[in-house]
Design a protein around this motif. Structure first.
Motif, short mmCIF file in Angstrom:
data_model
loop_
_atom_site.label_atom_id
_atom_site.label_comp_id
_atom_site.label_asym_id
_atom_site.label_seq_id
_atom_site.Cartn_x
_atom_site.Cartn_y
_atom_site.Cartn_z
N MET A 42 114.75 36.84 50.41
CA MET A 42 114.98 38.21 50.01
C MET A 42 114.30 39.15 51.00
O MET A 42 113.30 38.82 51.58
N THR A 43 114.84 40.31 51.18
CA THR A 43 114.23 41.33 52.02
C THR A 43 114.03 42.58 51.18
O THR A 43 114.47 42.66 50.03
N ASP A 44 113.39 43.57 51.75
CA ASP A 44 113.24 44.84 51.06
C ASP A 44 114.63 45.41 50.81
O ASP A 44 115.48 45.38 51.70
N VAL A 45 114.86 45.90 49.59
CA VAL A 45 116.18 46.40 49.23
C VAL A 45 116.07 47.74 48.51
O VAL A 45 115.10 48.00 47.81
N MET A 46 117.09 48.55 48.69
CA MET A 46 117.18 49.82 47.99
C MET A 46 117.85 49.56 46.64
O MET A 46 118.87 48.89 46.57
N MET A 64 112.57 48.60 47.03
CA MET A 64 111.87 47.49 46.40
C MET A 64 111.43 46.52 47.50
O MET A 64 112.26 45.89 48.15
N CYS A 65 110.14 46.44 47.71
CA CYS A 65 109.61 45.59 48.77
C CYS A 65 109.52 44.14 48.29
O CYS A 65 109.02 43.86 47.19
N ALA A 90 111.59 53.10 56.60
CA ALA A 90 112.70 52.45 55.90
C ALA A 90 113.21 53.30 54.74
O ALA A 90 114.36 53.17 54.33
N VAL A 91 112.39 54.19 54.24
CA VAL A 91 112.75 55.02 53.11
C VAL A 91 113.76 56.10 53.49
O VAL A 91 114.45 56.62 52.63
N ALA A 106 108.21 50.76 46.17
CA ALA A 106 107.54 49.84 45.25
C ALA A 106 107.03 48.64 46.04
O ALA A 106 107.81 47.84 46.54
N VAL A 107 105.71 48.56 46.18
CA VAL A 107 105.08 47.50 46.98
C VAL A 107 104.32 46.56 46.05
O VAL A 107 103.44 47.01 45.30
#
Length: 122
Positions: A1-5, A15-16, A35-36, A44-45
């Motif tokens: 999984m990667t960071d996703v919006m 979502m990190c 990235a935002v 969200a980290v």
């Protein structure tokens, strides 16, 4: 999984990924903020991605991280159990309480708590 919006409670959230790279430097924070610009209002980290220095207020890393988010008018949500850190530091306990009372940085135990908090700002 990667960071996703994701849209959560009507708010765009980056979502990190819990298994993503650790946040250990100010540049790491700026990378998250960059990235935002895809449209998120909140980052969200997972607490597990934050370097231990974040929870040791004497390092000033938490202050630097939080200030970056304020400067860019973004919200930071630290997700996860940080009770061990809070129990070990009255100063961190005060910071968490104050942050949760304000609008830019939140410390929440899980995604359900994040969603509840987001509903108050959506």
């Amino acid at each position: 999984m990667t960071d996703v919006m994701q849209e959560r409670a009507g708010v765009q959230v980056l979502m990190c990924d819990p298994d993503g790279p650790r946040v250990t430097t100010t540049q790491d924070v700026l990378d998250l903020i960059g990235a935002v610009f895809l449209g998120a209002e909140v980052v969200a980290v997972p607490a597990s991605r934050l370097d231990e220095s974040f929870f040791s207020l004497g390092t000033r890393f938490a202050g630097e991280v939080m200030q970056k988010f304020v400067n860019y008018r973004l919200r930071l949500a630290v997700i996860g159990d940080i009770s061990g850190h809070v129990a070990a530091s009255p100063a961190l306990k005060a910071l968490v309480h104050e942050s949760n009372s304000a609008g830019h940085v939140w410390f929440v135990p899980d995604l359900d708590a994040l969603d509840a908090r987001l509903r108050t700002v959506a």
